[in-house]
Design an enzyme around this catalytic site. Structure first.
Site: not given
Ligand code: MG
Ligand code: ADP
Ligand code: MG
Length: 890
Positions: A466, A628, A778-779, A842
């Protein structure tokens, strides 16, 4: 041309710089320099094929090698007018290693080979300098015994020391021929003592011993480690160069040294290097004597006499040769030279290592002078190295007291007082004091503390923890996993490097290196104009993909613009509630039973969002902004049980039991796969309706204020079913219509989705029916493709890397074969339905050069990354365009 052996010298050579694979970098460049007519001591190189043969055949040398070496030696004798191992004018040689890529100091070298009890006398007579001759002989025995016979050098150091002591000498230079004779006797006795064998007197035997030793050094532990670290294949092998000796140890008119054609730290166009009078090559490396500076400019500090002062004529000659080599190779060179009785000899040249700053300065200046093309300049810079230039860095020449080490989680350096809690960081920030937040690890609760501090140091966690991810996003330096540092929270102290430090004491962290340092250190600030700016401009002229930034705060958006972002590709609206008052509104919404309380909370949230969007739109002035909608599960906004929950209940004037109960209702066993993203939007459509209203209202107001039309891109996260997106889009359209009617104006807007689940990639053609754009998250797509959680994967992924099960962390560089296949598939299927669909990425991969190359091959329209990665992405995108041949202008 022969098979195994390639001669050079006297203005000719059997190979050239193009033959690195065969002759190694050193041998190839010696051949090249000989061809250029530069003063190179003649010699020959045994090709790398011999090394391969050696290892493939149980250390046997190939047939014919002996004959070729003998012939090459005869040629050398003719060229130099000396005799190898003879009693006349003796020919001495060095036996040097050299592989395709330079492996400095990893392999072995032997100097002065060919000396024995007879030839040393001949050398003394021929040179008229017995001290020099016997010094050379003892050097040879020492090196040969170490490299070839495997004796420990401490044996020899003891012998020299005792002779020095007896004679009262303090420096080697004060010893005479007689002293050296005593040393040599001692050395030879030591060899017999240790090996039960005489030191070899036969020059040919010495030569083969040295050749074999150099071949063997290819497999020494140092070389093995170096190759593993630098991905150098074992099969390359080393060449062996045998070269006639020149002597830098023949008194004060002689010297040895190293010169860079440019300053490797700053890139300034001036000679930079060091030299040692009356010395041989290994003396500089050994560090026994402090080398002198080359130029007057370099010598300005300190009192050592520069080469420019001591040997002005040779210095000028060196300067000319350096320029000539640089122009020839069109690259900054790192040159080894020796001066024998006033005559300059070149012993090696190679491309010089340099700092990121120097690399840019050199590439830009060479391109401007027309030595290389602009595209070549772009190719030469490692995009990842740019990031370190965008942050303040510790001044290069200050003393650093390292008190701890960890992972270089986020680059840059920062100084501040130690604080152990986020609350203290915020408080200190309010009072105008700078802090470093030191935590065992951070959680979303620490965001405000991280914002308020200059840098973050955590004891646990990896580079995707984190703290690391958030710090990189904020552009703050961070060290994670500093395991040796201990925090004593009760006492308010930490133990680091054997010192106990209290809260309030000042430390500096270097997030680029992962070093925790004592005290405050002077910093150098980033320089975005000048050469850096030019390089970026050239990159912008080449690249096909646009570069956007992931940002939601005004500061981040401003940073992104400053670094050249062409829009925002990901504005995470949930992060806009990272402030006590805003968080409270969200909590009130979550806790409300319905009715007025709920509507009131929503109205508050809308007002806050609208103000935030307005600010972002103003900053971005009509550039695309992708917003988003709410993504995380609701329970992430509730306070943690215990003190925090009690505090929150008190502040909101409600019973803590209410919160506890609600938290229980919302609890999920596996939140990553939980009620988040579009699922949340379908359960609570009023939330995204509120967001849509806030967006459209802000669009109208920003348009009025700036005169620039804003076309918002509204992005729905975590879509899997096409009907999910349709459901949300219909609601957004309704809100848009209402706002348009209210204002009496048209609003242009896009609705799109993230592609971050395998199902979405597979159904992309259907999803595209309601999507104006796709943005690859892509995470999550990596998490969902592999079925692993990014937050917990560090432990086993590191094990995978260590054991060679994977080559790269898929969360850092996109997994092209798996995750990449989904990206490719979704892009194609989406375009099939909607040829003009906008495609972007992103995820964190959007700032990773290797992943950016992949995005270019898929034909994405833009990449979006954290603000500090924007320049990295601009350059990487240009390189990708060049590599992919997608540039029409180049
Ligand atoms: Mg996500
Ligand atoms: P490395 O690959 O570790 O740099 P080198 O083969 O370049 O090892 O040798 C180290 C040093 O030895 C050289 O920089 C040079 O100063 C010295 N040296 C090597 N060969 C010769 C030679 N023929 N004459 C004089 N000095 C030499
Ligand atoms: Mg060298």
């Amino acid at each position: 041309m022969t098979n195994w052996v390639y001669s050079f010298g006297g203005g000719k050579a059997e190979g050239s710089a193009r033959d690195r694979d065969k002759l190694g970098g050193k041998g190839a460049n010696l051949a090249e320099m000989a061809r250029l007519g530069l003063p190179v001591p003649p010699g020959f190189t045994v090709a790398t094929d011999v090394c391969r043969h050696f290892y493939a055949n149980a250390n046997a040398l190939p047939d014919g090698l002996e004959r070729e070496v003998t012939q090459a030696l005869e040629t050398l004798e003719r060229q130099t007018g000396r005799e190898f191992g003879g009693a006349g004018k003796p020919l001495l040689v060095s036996v040097r290693s050299g592989s395709r890529e330079s492996m400095p100091g990893m392999l072995d070298t032997v100097l002065n080979l060919g000396l024995n009890d007879k030839s040393v006398e001949a050398l003394a007579k021929a040179s008229g300098d017995a001290t020099f001759a016997y010094d050379s002989y003892r050097r040879f025995i020492q090196m040969y015994a170490g490299v070839v016979l495997g004796l420990d050098h401490s044996v020899f150091e003891d012998i020299i020391d005792s002779v020095k002591q007896e004679s009262g000498a303090t420096r080697d230079g004060e010893l005479t021929a007689d002293h050296w004779r005593t040393v040599i006797d001692g050395y030879k006795a030591a060899v017999i003592d240790e090996l039960d064998e005489e030191f070899p007197q036969d020059a040919t035997e010495q030569l083969w011993g040295a050749i074999r030793a150099v071949l063997k050094s290819w497999m020494n532990p140092r070389a093995l480690t170096f190759r593993a670290l630098h991905n150098i294949p074992e099969g390359w092998g080393t060449a062996v160069t045998v070269q006639s000796m020149v002597f830098g140890n023949r008194g004060e008119g002689s010297a040895t040294g190293v010169v860079f054609t440019r300053d490797p730290a700053s890139g300034e166009d001036c000679l930079y290097g060091e030299f040692l009078p009356n010395a041989q090559g290994e003396d500089i490396v050994a560090g026994l004597r402090t080398p002198h500076p080359l130029s007057k400019a370099q010598a300005s500090s300190g009192d050592a006499v520069s080469m420019e002062d001591a040997m002005p004529v040779t210095f000028q000659e060196l300067k000319d040769v350096a320029k000539r080599l640089e122009n020839h190779y069109r690259e900054m060179q790192d040159i080894e030279f020796t001066i024998e009785a006033g005559k300059l000899w070149l012993l090696q040249t190679r491309d010089g290592k340099r700092s990121a700053r120097a690399a840019i300065r050199i590439a830009v200046s060479m391109a401007e002078k027309g030595l290389i093309s602009k595209t070549e300049a772009l190719r030469r810079i490692d995009p990842a190295s740019l990031e370190q230039l965008l942050h303040p860095a510790i001044s290069p020449d200050v003393e650093r007291i390292v008190i701890g080490r960890g992972l270089p989680a986020s680059p840059g350096a920062a100084t501040g007082e130690i604080v152990f809690t986020s609350e203290e960081a915020v408080e200190a920030h309010g009072a105008g004091r700078k802090t470093i937040l030191v935590r065992p690890e951070t959680s979303p609760e620490d965001i405000h503390g991280m914002h308020a501090s200059e840098g973050i140091l955590t004891i646990h966690g990896g580079t995707t923890s984190h703290a690391a991810v958030v710090a990189r996003g904020m552009g703050k330096p961070c060290i994670s996993g500093a395991g040796a540092v201990r925090i004593n929270a009760e006492k308010g102290t930490m133990l680091a490097g054997g010192r106990t430090l209290h809260a309030g004491e000042v430390i500096t962290i270097d997030g680029t290196k992962g070093e925790v340092l004592l005290g405050a250190l002077p910093m150098v600030q980033p320089e975005l104009s000048g050469d850096f700016g030019k390089l970026m401009e050239w990159a912008d002229g080449i690249r096909r993909m646009k570069v956007r930034a992931n940002a939601e705060t005004p500061e981040d958006a401003l940073t992104a613009r400053e670094f050249g972002a062409e829009g925002l590709g990901l504005c995470r609206t949930e992060r806009m509630f990272n402030d006590d008052e805003k968080l409270r509104a969200v909590r009130e919404f979550i806790l409300a039973d319905g009715g007025a309380a709920r509507d009131g909370a929503l109205a508050d949230m809308q007002a806050m969002q609208e103000a935030d969007f307005l600010e972002l739109f103003e900053i971005m002035r009509g550039m695309p902004v992708t917003i988003r909608l709410f993504d995380p599960p609701l329970h992430e906004f509730l306070p943690r049980p215990g003190r925090e929950m009690e505090h929150a209940a008190e502040a909101m004037g409600i019973d803590v039991e209410r919160i506890r109960q609600r938290a229980e209702e919302l609890h999920e066993i596996n939140p990553m796969l939980g009620n988040r993203g579009v699922r949340l939007a379908i359960c609570y459509p009023e939330v995204i309706e509120m967001q849509a209203r806030a967006i459209f209202e802000a669009v109208m107001k920003a348009g009025e204020k700036t005169g620039k039309k804003v076309v918002p891109e509204i992005m729905v996260p975590l879509v899997a079913y096409e009907r999910e997106l349709k459901f949300i889009k219909d609601r957004i359209d309704v809100i848009a219509k209402a706002v348009m009617e209210k204002w009496g104006t048209e609003i242009q807007y896009l609705v799109g989705t993230m592609i971050e689940l395998p199902r979405a990639a597979i159904r992309a053609d259907k999803i595209a029916e309601s999507a104006d754009f796709f943005s690859f998250g892509t995470n999550d797509l990596t998490q969902s493709t592999f079925g692993i959680s990014r937050d917990d994967a560090g432990l086993y992924l590191n094990e995978y890397l260590r054991k060679g099960v994977i080559d790269r962390d898929p969360f850092i560089t996109i997994d092209v074969e798996g995750v990449g296949e989904f990206v490719q598939m979704a892009a194609e299927r989406g375009q099939r339905t909607r040829p003009d669909i906008t495609l972007g990425i992103c995820g964190e991969h959007g700032g990773d050069p290797a992943s950016i190359h992949f995005c270019e091959t898929v034909g994405l329209h833009y990449v979006s990354c954290s603000p500090y990665r924007v320049p990295v992405a601009r350059l990487a995108a240009a390189q990708a365009t060049l590599a992919n041949g997608t540039d029409e202008r180049a």
